[in-house]
Every structure is written in structure tokens, then in C-alpha cells.
Write an enzyme that holds these catalytic residues in place. Structure first.
Site, mmCIF file in Angstrom:
data_model
loop_
_atom_site.group_PDB
_atom_site.id
_atom_site.type_symbol
_atom_site.label_atom_id
_atom_site.label_comp_id
_atom_site.label_asym_id
_atom_site.label_seq_id
_atom_site.Cartn_x
_atom_site.Cartn_y
_atom_site.Cartn_z
ATOM 1 N N GLU A 107 0.935 -1.231 -0.194
ATOM 2 C CA GLU A 107 0.003 -0.020 0.106
ATOM 3 C C GLU A 107 0.975 1.163 0.005
ATOM 4 O O GLU A 107 2.112 1.058 0.213
ATOM 5 C CB GLU A 107 -0.743 -0.008 1.137
ATOM 6 C CG GLU A 107 -1.687 -1.218 1.374
ATOM 7 C CD GLU A 107 -2.904 -1.014 2.382
ATOM 8 O OE1 GLU A 107 -2.848 -0.386 3.153
ATOM 9 O OE2 GLU A 107 -3.710 -2.014 2.492
ATOM 10 N N PRO A 108 0.426 2.460 -0.398
ATOM 11 C CA PRO A 108 1.122 3.576 -0.174
ATOM 12 C C PRO A 108 1.934 3.808 1.122
ATOM 13 O O PRO A 108 3.226 4.185 1.036
ATOM 14 C CB PRO A 108 0.200 4.664 -0.731
ATOM 15 C CG PRO A 108 -0.990 4.192 -1.205
ATOM 16 C CD PRO A 108 -1.080 2.707 -0.788
ATOM 17 N N GLY A 109 1.441 3.244 2.191
ATOM 18 C CA GLY A 109 2.014 3.669 3.348
ATOM 19 C C GLY A 109 2.248 2.119 4.276
ATOM 20 O O GLY A 109 2.679 2.053 5.209
ATOM 21 N N ARG B 275 10.390 -15.043 -4.095
ATOM 22 C CA ARG B 275 11.770 -14.581 -4.129
ATOM 23 C C ARG B 275 12.522 -15.743 -4.652
ATOM 24 O O ARG B 275 13.653 -15.283 -5.211
ATOM 25 C CB ARG B 275 12.022 -14.412 -2.415
ATOM 26 C CG ARG B 275 11.364 -13.301 -1.875
ATOM 27 C CD ARG B 275 11.571 -13.225 -0.403
ATOM 28 N NE ARG B 275 10.762 -12.390 0.252
ATOM 29 C CZ ARG B 275 10.270 -11.773 1.201
ATOM 30 N NH1 ARG B 275 10.449 -12.587 2.241
ATOM 31 N NH2 ARG B 275 9.464 -10.557 1.404
ATOM 32 N N GLU C 192 9.400 -7.402 -3.961
ATOM 33 C CA GLU C 192 9.288 -8.779 -3.341
ATOM 34 C C GLU C 192 10.389 -8.716 -2.190
ATOM 35 O O GLU C 192 10.654 -9.774 -1.997
ATOM 36 C CB GLU C 192 9.469 -10.055 -4.196
ATOM 37 C CG GLU C 192 8.456 -9.774 -5.471
ATOM 38 C CD GLU C 192 7.766 -11.349 -5.942
ATOM 39 O OE1 GLU C 192 8.210 -12.308 -5.471
ATOM 40 O OE2 GLU C 192 7.114 -11.154 -6.824
#
Ligand code: COS
Length: 382
Positions: free
Chosen positions: A127-129, A246, A366
């Protein structure tokens, strides 16, 4: 760990290499220059079974295993990193649904991801934050009796403009009763669902053919059957999916770095200065030796993690070691390749320039290198 490839693994590697050389590499420069989503290439990959390499055959996948997947990913990335990351995320989405989904969810989505009926799948965690710390996510899924209502925003979503299905994480438990990572659940949201808004494609340094967008969930109504895995158990689903992811990004980094190394070897043979090929100078030879040693060390770490995964053994720490080493080594290799190519390497005519831009994000997405170090150190101190 067996260092010899099985018949299936050799076949997958060869199939991916042939397709990459014939149908991907010739277009890679244009895909980058035109920011073109590689639709045709993705369809070709699906026809070859490479969009769901580690998804069981009964769900339309190849069922070829984690090591085959890493081998295929390296080949595709050596031709075009943008195509490779789109393939990586779609494979990850197929796998997470195959692993955690109900029979209905598996049968509804996996065959479409595998066959190319869905051009891609998307993984919506960040998310943005909330980047390195997804437990602080703000997106919520509120129960409304016969389903859920999804509200919030996601960021950096690969293939968001093209995905047939999104795996989306949201907070379902209250912060009081389910603090931190405990109250997070995972949902399957189909592309085009009312209220799912796809934002503007990011103007990125590299991977310009891959689609990266923010998402908004504006009261997206979901049926109860959209819940993937356990209610409030979604954080672990994300972590397990990322462990596998990963390995894919490690292999992607190996492919891009291998391409830069191979081009450097060729250039060192062809380019003449001071009356001889630059490859005859020890300064260039040592660079090539270090680049190829790092590449092989990374490949061993990557194949170890993939082999453990395939054997159903714990591989989280090994996947983080692999991602950390492969991505950091690949950035160094791609950087040295530009140095060997001199002024020509700084121009868009040479693939080493694109490779250096494309590789940069592999130490970030990732899970950043710093997050990989957290995972590795925690496993030592546990
Ligand atoms: N497999 C299964 N479960 C796991 C796990 C794994 N690999 N890693 C953690 N968990 C479990 C823990 O066991 C813990 O369970 P309990 O609640 O039962 O104790 C829970 O998940 C929370 O784990 P932890 O306390 O370690 O969570 P943190 O918030 O400290 O986060 C990191 C750990 C930093 C490793 C994690 O947030 C992370 O990977 N961040 C990066 C995210 C990322 O890669 N984003 C990129 C998105 S795709 S571009």
C-alpha cells in the site's frame, strides 16, 4: 542437492530458452522503448505451460516443480526482464490459489491463468504507506452479512491493468482483538469487479514493458466465497507466497545478469584498443571472472532454495539468502557490463544499458535487501 538436471528440468529449460531467443529477445528493446505490455509473448508462454510451471497438471499447470520454474524464469529474463516479471507474478498468483484455494477457487482461476485466458494475475499486498511492513496495511474488508465490502488502496501492482484475477490482502480483524499481522485476510477479486479502480501506469526507470499501477477499492462487494484461505490467517499466506516469489525474482536477476555477462564476453572479444582485443587486458579479464563467479554462486543459492521447496522442506531463509545475493550480485554484474562496454554501454543501442535499468528494482521488490536480511537474521537468532 542434485547438481544434475532431470529430464523434465532440461526440457523446460530448453523450451524456455528456444522461445526466449526466437520470440522474446528480438522484441525486448522495442518493448522497453515503447512501454509495450508484452501480450503476444505472454500468450506464447502460456501455450508452452510457462505461466503456471509449478501449478498441478490437473489444474492446467505444468506441475514441473520449483526448480524447473527457476530455470525457465532465468531463460525468459535473459531475453526480457519485463516479460519475466509479468510471468513471475502470474506464476505466483496461480500457485497461491492452487495451494490455499478451495476446490471451486482452484478450478475457477488456475486453468485460466495457466492457459492465457487471463493474460496475467496480480498480487496486491503493498500500500502507499505499507511496503516493507505489510502488517500496517489500512485496506479493510468488512463483513456485511452475505459477503465483504473492500475499501482502501494498493500500490505498485504488477499487471494491474491486465489481470483477470487479483489476490488482495485486507484487514478483517479489529486492531484490538487482532493486532498487527493477526487480523489480515486474503481475497480473490476478479478484474472488472465494480468499485475496483485501476490507476495510472507508473513511469519507471526500468521494466518499462511491465505494467505497474496503483489500485483503489471503492466499496468493492465480494461474496463470502472470495475469501482465500483462513479468515484472519492471510498474513501467513502472503509470507509463504513471497517465499516462493523470492526464488522467482532470484532467477529473474540471474537471467538479466547472465545476459549482461554474455554480452560483455562477446564485446571483450570484438572490441580492440591499443592494438588488441580488450579481453586480453587483465583489467577486463578480472571483471569477467568476478562476474561469472558471482553469477554461479547466485545460481547455486537459487537452486538450493528451489530444491528445498520442491522437497516440501522449509526454505524461507534460503529463499531470502538467494534473493539477497542474486539481486545484489546482479546489480553489480550489470553495472560492470556497462563499464566494459564503455561509452557504447551508455547508449540504448546496447542491451546492457536496458539490463542495468531493469535490474535495479530486484533489490527492492518482493522484499528489499534489508527485509531479506531481517528474515535471515531472525532465523539465526530464533
Ligand atoms: N511463512 C509462514 N509464516 C510466516 C512467515 C513465513 N515465511 N514469515 C512470518 N510468518 C508468520 C510468523 O510466524 C507470525 O505468525 P504468528 O502471528 O502466529 O506469530 C506472523 O507471520 C507475523 O510474522 P512477523 O512477526 O515476523 O511479521 P513482521 O511484521 O515482523 O514482518 C517481514 C516480517 C518483515 C519479514 C515481512 O513483513 C515481510 O516480508 N515484509 C516485506 C514484504 C514484501 O516483500 N513486500 C513486497 C510485496 S510484493 S512487490
Amino acid at each position: 542437492m542434485n547438481l544434475t538436471l532431470s529430464e523434465t528440468q532440461t526440457l523446460v529449460q530448453k523450451t524456455a530458452r528456444d522461445f526466449a531467443e526466437r520470440a522474446i529477445a528480438p522484441d525486448a528493446s522495442a518493448i522497453d522503448r515503447e512501454e509495450r505490455f508484452p501480450k503476444e509473448q505472454l500468450k506464447g508462454l502460456a501455450d508452452l505451460g510457462l505461466m503456471a510451471v509449478n501449478v498441478p497438471e490437473e489444474l492446467g499447470g505444468s506441475g514441473a516443480g520449483a526448480l524447473s520454474y527457476a530455470l525457465a524464469m532465468e531463460e525468459i529474463a535473459a531475453a526480457c526482464a519485463s516479460t519475466a516479471v509479468t510471468m513471475a507474478v502470474t506464476n505466483m498468483v496461480g500457485e497461491v490459489i492452487a495451494h490455499f484455494g478451495t476446490k471451486d477457487q482452484r478450478e475457477r482461476y488456475c486453468p485460466k491463468l495457466a492457459s492465457g485466458e487471463y493474460l496475467a494475475g496480480a498480487f496486491a499486498l503493498s500500500e502507499p504507506g505499507a511496503g516493507s511492513d505489510p502488517g500496517s496495511m489500512l485496506t479493510t474488508a468488512t463483513s456485511d452479512g452475505d459477503g465483504y465490502v473492500l475499501r482502501g488502496a494498493k500500490q505498485w501492482i504488477t499487471s494491474g491493468s491486465y489481470a483477470g484475477v487479483f489476490v488482495v490482502w485486507a484487514r478483517t480483524g479489529s486492531r484490538e482483538t487482532h493486532p498487527g499481522t493477526r487480523g489480515v485476510s486474503c481475497f480473490l477479486v476478479e478484474g472488472g469487479t465494480p468499485g475496483l479502480k485501476v490507476g495510472k501506469h507508473e513511469d519507471k526507470m526500468g521494466l518499462r514493458g511491465s505494467n505497474t499501477v496503483p489500485l483503489e477499492f471503492d466499496d468493492v462487494r465480494l461474496p463470502k466465497s472470495a475469501l482465500l484461505g483462513e479468515l484472519n490467517g492471510g498474513f501467513k499466506t502472503a509470507m509463504m507466497a513471497l517465499d516462493g516469489g523470492r526464488i522467482g525474482i532470484s532467477a529473474q536477476a540471474l537471467g538479466v545478469a547472465r545476459s549482461s555477462l554474455e554480452k560483455s564476453v562477446q564485446y571483450a572479444r570484438d572490441r580492440k584498443q591499443f592494438g588488441k582485443a580488450i579481453g586480453e587486458f587483465q583489467g577486463i579479464q578480472w571483471k569477467l571472472a568476478d562476474m561469472s563467479t558471482k553469477l554461479d554462486a547466485g545460481r547455486l543459492l537459487c537452486h538450493r532454495a528451489a530444491s528445498l521447496k520442491e522437497a516440501n522442506m522449509p526454505f524461507s531463509r534460503e529463499a531470502s539468502m538467494s534473493k539477497l545475493f542474486c539481486s545484489e550480485a546482479a546489480v553489480e554484474i550489470c553495472n560492470e557490463a556497462v563499464q566494459i562496454h564503455g561509452g557504447y554501454g551508455f547508449t540504448k543501442e546496447y542491451a546492457v544499458e536496458r539490463n542495468l535499468r531493469d535490474i535495479r528494482v530486484t533489490t527492492i521488490y518482493e522484499g528489499t535487501s534489508e527485509v531479506q536480511r531481517m528474515v535471515i537474521a531472525r532465523s539465526q537468532l530464533a
